[in-house]
Design a protein around this motif. Structure first.
Motif, mmCIF file in Angstrom:
data_model
loop_
_atom_site.group_PDB
_atom_site.id
_atom_site.type_symbol
_atom_site.label_atom_id
_atom_site.label_comp_id
_atom_site.label_asym_id
_atom_site.label_seq_id
_atom_site.Cartn_x
_atom_site.Cartn_y
_atom_site.Cartn_z
ATOM 1 N N UNK A 1 0.827 -1.203 0.000
ATOM 2 C CA UNK A 1 0.000 0.000 0.000
ATOM 3 C C UNK A 1 0.861 1.252 0.000
ATOM 4 N N UNK A 2 1.842 1.309 0.882
ATOM 5 C CA UNK A 2 2.670 2.506 0.996
ATOM 6 C C UNK A 2 3.492 2.749 -0.271
ATOM 7 N N UNK B 1 8.366 5.771 5.353
ATOM 8 C CA UNK B 1 7.771 6.378 4.159
ATOM 9 C C UNK B 1 7.416 7.839 4.403
ATOM 10 N N UNK B 2 6.992 8.149 5.614
ATOM 11 C CA UNK B 2 6.683 9.546 5.916
ATOM 12 C C UNK B 2 7.948 10.393 5.896
ATOM 13 N N UNK C 1 1.170 4.141 -2.972
ATOM 14 C CA UNK C 1 0.853 5.548 -2.718
ATOM 15 C C UNK C 1 2.060 6.440 -2.996
ATOM 16 N N UNK C 2 3.255 5.968 -2.659
ATOM 17 C CA UNK C 2 4.464 6.742 -2.947
ATOM 18 C C UNK C 2 4.559 7.075 -4.427
ATOM 19 N N UNK C 3 4.184 6.137 -5.263
ATOM 20 C CA UNK C 3 4.326 6.314 -6.706
ATOM 21 C C UNK C 3 3.118 6.975 -7.357
ATOM 22 N N UNK C 4 1.929 6.757 -6.803
ATOM 23 C CA UNK C 4 0.729 7.194 -7.514
ATOM 24 C C UNK C 4 -0.144 8.198 -6.753
#
Length: 324
Positions: A106-107, A162-163, A110-113
């Protein structure tokens, strides 16, 4: 904390599960377009949310399909993952895949899209382990001793990384003991099943003195929604609990009282592997101003009524329900 009122959809992973379905219904009632994800079909999702459900788990394929059909998400509530200590001990690899690998998928998606999507990662009080006495502060030392607790801690660290690296706004929600209508596992479910089978001498594991924060699912989903991060990139951790501490003996006694009849309750003294003695939240980890609306005494009675009406098909007078 913010309230979403945007055209972009809101994603809920694990939406076919107990908390996920309640959260999806709550978000739909708040006016959001909810897209749900789960490993298998969730028959009640569409009726509860008027949203769209993607079966097959949280994968690149299902997330790509959701984005292609409905646009990038404004927010993601990641509830998918392993759900019990016992199952994680029996099959740690499966629990790792369901919890850690799904969060990483999931992360990274979201990072890419959808790098601006706000994220809530569901964790557990199991990350604290069993060395705590009294209320546990959100900044207390983490010392999990079950695969389930270790994997939830890994999910939290994934969110932090990721944050920090990509600026994704992420909150972690550490759940304590969640119960309510629709829960089909753990203490309340097992106890009602034994009562329905006619048992009068009820013997439970442990000592009965184990302390937990007991929170009705309707309060939990409000709190999960409340900790959704603001637009600014940041990372924060919350205890989704506080204010409803009770022993296992007390909660079991509430079930017996709500059920009615004469029963004898005792405890074996033998605790299950991986079960801490104390998991009570300090209120410092809860957003300011948040208050529980369902006291355990009323919530337990509502659960018993749900079980007797929906599972046993009995005619129950005035149902003491709080969320469906």
């Amino acid at each position: 904390m913010v309230q979403l009122k945007e055209a972009k959809p809101v994603w809920v992973t694990g939406a076919g599960g107990f908390i996920g379905l309640h959260l999806s219904r709550f978000l739909a009632q708040e006016g959001h377009h909810v897209l749900g994800f789960g490993r298998s079909e969730a028959p009640g999702f569409a009726a509860a949310t008027a949203g769209v459900f993607f079966s097959g788990g949280v994968t690149a394929e299902t997330m790509n399909a959701a984005s292609a059909g409905y646009g990038r998400p404004a927010a993601v509530y990641h509830l998918a993952g392993g759900s019990t200590v016992g199952q994680s001990i029996a099959d740690p690899l499966k629990d790792f895949e369901q919890s850690v690998v799904s969060a990483a998928c999931v992360l990274d998606f979201l990072r890419r899209h959808a790098p601006d999507a706000r994220v809530v990662l569901a964790s557990s009080a199991a990350v604290y382990g069993g060395g705590h006495f009294g209320p546990i502060r959100v900044d207390a030392a983490l010392d999990p001793y079950s695969p389930y607790g270790h994997h939830k801690r890994m999910v939290e660290e994934l969110g932090r990384s990721f944050s920090t690296a990509y600026g994704q706004p992420i909150s972690v929600a550490r759940l304590f003991s969640v119960y309510g209508e629709g829960l089909r596992k753990q203490l309340l479910w097992d106890l009602c099943g034994r009562l329905a089978a006619g048992e009068t001498d009820i013997v439970l594991g442990g000592t009965g003195a184990e302390m937990r924060d007991w929170h009705h699912v309707s309060d939990v989903v409000r709190l999960i929604h409340r900790v959704l991060p603001a637009d600014a990139a940041r990372f924060a951790v919350y205890n989704v609990g506080a204010g409803a501490a009770a022993s296992v003996r007390t909660i079991a006694g509430m079930v017996l009282e709500a059920w009615g009849g004469k029963h004898r309750l005792s405890f074996s003294g033998e605790s299950r592997r991986g079960d801490p003695v104390n998991l009570i939240s300090d209120p410092s980890g809860v957003p300011e101003g948040f208050r529980l609306q369902v006291l355990p005494s009323k919530g337990i009675a509502g659960y018993v009524d749900w079980y007797r009406a929906d599972i046993l098909g009995e005619r129950v007078g005035d149902l003491r329900r709080f969320a469906l």
